[in-house]
Design a protein around this motif. Structure first.
Motif, PDB file in Angstrom:
ATOM      1  N   TYR A 107       0.848  -1.193   0.000  1.00 31.58           N
ATOM      2  CA  TYR A 107       0.000   0.000   0.000  1.00 31.58           C
ATOM      3  C   TYR A 107       0.883   1.243   0.000  1.00 31.58           C
ATOM      4  N   PHE A 108       0.379   2.297  -0.624  1.00 28.85           N
ATOM      5  CA  PHE A 108       1.150   3.541  -0.712  1.00 28.85           C
ATOM      6  C   PHE A 108       0.212   4.690  -1.083  1.00 28.85           C
ATOM      7  N   GLN A 112       3.206   8.507  -4.753  1.00 28.73           N
ATOM      8  CA  GLN A 112       4.307   7.604  -5.104  1.00 28.73           C
ATOM      9  C   GLN A 112       4.054   6.860  -6.412  1.00 28.73           C
ATOM     10  N   TYR A 113       2.853   6.971  -6.950  1.00 29.86           N
ATOM     11  CA  TYR A 113       2.505   6.232  -8.165  1.00 29.86           C
ATOM     12  C   TYR A 113       3.213   6.839  -9.379  1.00 29.86           C
ATOM     13  N   LYS A 114       3.823   5.968 -10.192  1.00 27.33           N
ATOM     14  CA  LYS A 114       4.526   6.430 -11.387  1.00 27.33           C
ATOM     15  C   LYS A 114       4.054   5.739 -12.667  1.00 27.33           C
ATOM     16  N   VAL A 126      -8.276   1.303  -5.071  1.00 24.85           N
ATOM     17  CA  VAL A 126      -7.917   2.718  -5.012  1.00 24.85           C
ATOM     18  C   VAL A 126      -8.895   3.402  -4.061  1.00 24.85           C
ATOM     19  N   VAL A 127      -8.371   4.050  -3.033  1.00 23.63           N
ATOM     20  CA  VAL A 127      -9.206   4.709  -2.024  1.00 23.63           C
ATOM     21  C   VAL A 127      -9.208   6.211  -2.289  1.00 23.63           C
ATOM     22  N   GLY A 128     -10.371   6.756  -2.606  1.00 18.74           N
ATOM     23  CA  GLY A 128     -10.476   8.187  -2.869  1.00 18.74           C
ATOM     24  C   GLY A 128     -10.828   8.459  -4.309  1.00 18.74           C
ATOM     25  N   MET A 129     -11.927   9.208  -4.509  1.00 18.67           N
ATOM     26  CA  MET A 129     -12.402   9.441  -5.867  1.00 18.67           C
ATOM     27  C   MET A 129     -12.226  10.890  -6.286  1.00 18.67           C
ATOM     28  N   GLY A 130     -11.014  11.397  -6.111  1.00 19.54           N
ATOM     29  CA  GLY A 130     -10.666  12.668  -6.722  1.00 19.54           C
ATOM     30  C   GLY A 130     -10.119  12.395  -8.114  1.00 19.54           C
ATOM     31  N   ASN A 131      -9.505  13.397  -8.709  1.00 15.66           N
ATOM     32  CA  ASN A 131      -8.963  13.212 -10.053  1.00 15.66           C
ATOM     33  C   ASN A 131      -7.805  12.216 -10.076  1.00 15.66           C
ATOM     34  N   ILE A 262      -3.154  -1.594  -2.389  1.00 14.86           N
ATOM     35  CA  ILE A 262      -4.050  -0.496  -2.018  1.00 14.86           C
ATOM     36  C   ILE A 262      -3.342   0.824  -2.311  1.00 14.86           C
ATOM     37  N   VAL A 263      -4.008   1.680  -3.080  1.00 21.37           N
ATOM     38  CA  VAL A 263      -3.490   3.022  -3.362  1.00 21.37           C
ATOM     39  C   VAL A 263      -4.376   4.030  -2.637  1.00 21.37           C
ATOM     40  N   PHE A 264      -3.774   4.795  -1.753  1.00 20.60           N
ATOM     41  CA  PHE A 264      -4.525   5.803  -1.002  1.00 20.60           C
ATOM     42  C   PHE A 264      -4.436   7.155  -1.730  1.00 20.60           C
ATOM     43  N   ALA A 265      -5.475   7.475  -2.468  1.00 19.41           N
ATOM     44  CA  ALA A 265      -5.569   8.791  -3.125  1.00 19.41           C
ATOM     45  C   ALA A 265      -6.379   9.696  -2.207  1.00 19.41           C
ATOM     46  N   THR A 266      -5.829   9.936  -1.035  1.00 20.84           N
ATOM     47  CA  THR A 266      -6.559  10.607   0.045  1.00 20.84           C
ATOM     48  C   THR A 266      -6.186  12.075   0.197  1.00 20.84           C
ATOM     49  N   GLY A 267      -5.547  12.629  -0.815  1.00 22.13           N
ATOM     50  CA  GLY A 267      -5.301  14.053  -0.829  1.00 22.13           C
ATOM     51  C   GLY A 267      -4.031  14.495  -0.123  1.00 22.13           C
ATOM     52  N   TYR A 268      -3.994  15.791   0.147  1.00 24.73           N
ATOM     53  CA  TYR A 268      -2.794  16.413   0.697  1.00 24.73           C
ATOM     54  C   TYR A 268      -3.164  17.411   1.787  1.00 24.73           C
TER      55      TYR A 268
END
Length: 469
Positions: A107-108, A112-114, A126-131, A262-268
């Motif tokens: 998970y990350f 970090q995704y490339k 994928v966790v988080g439904m932003g762009n 698991i990819v956490f697209a949980t913002g900044y």
């Protein structure tokens, strides 16, 4: 008056700030901690601290301490422009996901995704439904065995290709549309937005419809997502209830789903570690900045924050317009209101009280794109005057009001005026469709075209009358 200006960050806002400083005859020095543009440049230079000089109340100067190649350096600047943005620190709330410490997969954070190769033949969540989360889920679906996209509140999903094949922002972001939205009661605008978003596909049928449709949430721009969902390549799921060693349980769905990645697209989150809290304090995802730019309480207005805003429109011209006004304030050409007035406005914005009309910009840093930029342009006498334009150049006035609110409009008049702005505005649709019109076709003239032009002209007259009423 500022002469030497320290610019922290060489992203889009930093680059615009450098340009605006040079246009006004100032001497910018840009500090960038990475080794490339994003950022006179000082790469791989970390800004450690920015503090007031002992004579700040008189001079307004700042001491900037930096670290480069293991050596600390100190320099004095007449002004500082902070351009680090709001996407600085990945937000990874692992405590909100029970059992994550037992997960044996990978998970990350999305930062970090490339490349999607890491998902090949894997079961991906994928966790988080932003762009970012939506883009990663769609890319993963071309290689992964299975892809889940987890969202708590849903989102409106837009295609870049909008009505009649036009780019969505060139249709949505117009002065006419903006005036119409801001003149209607919020419930009507919310209903209209929902209908518009559902023109392409029903968000309810795809499990995407936002739970809270009153408060504006950032639109998700993705051309592929509906197609990936309907073909079974991406599965929409609610929030996570529990993470196990090799699987995940979602809320309201008792079935365990095997997961490998698991990819956490949980913002900044954002912070200014090089500034003392007495200069800029961050609370609840926002800072106490007048017009999202100037600390309201400083004795001397010689520090500006550029790009710390989320407009419903393009960030690049927003940051540049902020920099245009900020540089003129730093230079002493434009003046700010008294601190008491600025503090009062900052506090009122923090209350986030929803209005009765227009879209509801209730979340931190959200702003109406056209309204905000027009306000800043007014301060530097660069806002297009539709009334005088209607008398002197009615064709341009119609295009400015009904056409795309492109950044060319911000260079029609005032400081930084560009002589080519009018022609660029009048020919923008030609450039937009030059790439698509690779086959010549005969178009039949519409009998209603003249009536439409007449209606547009009358609507512009009414709009101008309402503006100056």
């Amino acid at each position: 008056m500022a002469q030497r200006v320290a610019i922290v960050g060489a992203g889009v806002s930093g680059l615009a700030s450098v340009k605006c400083c040079l246009e006004e005859g100032l001497e910018p020095t840009c500090f960038e901690r990475s080794d490339d543009l994003g950022g006179l440049w000082r790469f791989t230079t970390k800004v450690c601290s920015i503090t007031k000089c002992p004579d700040f109340t008189v001079s307004g100067r700042w001491e900037v301490v930096t670290l480069r190649e293991g050596k600390h350096e100190s320099a004095i600047f007449d002004a500082v422009m902070v351009c680090t943005g709001f996407l600085t620190n990945p937000y990874l709330p692992l405590d909100s996901f029970p059992g994550i410490n037992t997960f044996k997969g990978q998970y990350f954070h999305s930062r970090q995704y490339k490349h999607p190769d890491i998902f090949k033949d894997k079961r991906v969540l994928v966790v988080g439904m932003g762009n970012s989360g939506t883009d990663i889920a769609v890319e993963a679906s071309h290689l992964a065995k299975k892809v889940f996209l987890s969202t708590t509140g849903g989102a409106w999903v837009l295609s870049r290709v909008f009505d009649s094949g036009y780019p969505w922002d060139m249709v949505f972001t117009t002065r006419f549309q903006n005036l119409l939205r801001n003149s209607l009661p919020t419930p009507i605008v919310t209903w209209w937005i929902a209908r518009k978003m559902d023109n392409r596909f029903s968000h309810a049928n795809y499990g995407l419809i936002p739970e809270d449709r009153t408060q504006l949430k950032e639109f998700v721009l993705n051309d592929e997502l509906p197609g990936r969902i309907i073909t079974g390549k991406v599965f929409i799921r609610p929030s996570i209830k529990e993470v196990k060693e090799n699987s995940v349980i979602f809320n309201n769905t008792p079935k365990e789903e095997p997961i490998d990645v698991i990819v956490f697209a949980t913002g900044y989150t954002f912070a200014f570690p090089f500034l003392d809290e007495s200069v800029v304090k961050v609370e609840d995802g926002q800072a106490s900045l007048y017009k999202y730019i100037f600390p309201a309480h400083l004795q001397k207005p010689t520090l500006a924050v550029i790009g710390l805003i989320k407009p419903l429109g393009s960030m690049i011209p927003t940051g540049e317009t902020q920099a245009r006004w900020a540089v003129r304030v730093l230079k002493g050409v434009n003046k700010l209101p008294p601190p008491s007035v600025m503090i009062q406005e900052v506090n009122a914005r923090k209350e986030n009280k929803p209005g009765w009309f227009g879209l509801c910009y209730c979340k931190a840093l959200q702003s109406d794109y056209i309204t905000y930029i027009d306000e800043l342009l007014t301060y530097i006498n660069a806002k297009p005057n539709l009334f005088s334009m209607l008398l002197t150049d009615p064709r341009l006035a119609l295009t400015v009001f009904f056409g795309p609110c492109s950044p060319y409009q911000f260079r029609l008049t005032g400081p930084g005026k560009w002589e080519g702005a009018r022609n660029a505005i009048m020919t923008q649709w030609d450039r937009t469709f030059k790439v698509t019109k690779s086959r010549i076709v005969q178009e039949s003239p519409s009998p209603f075209e003249s009536l439409l032009k007449l209606f547009s002209f009358l609507a512009l007259l009414i709009a101008v009358f309402l503006i100056f009423l």
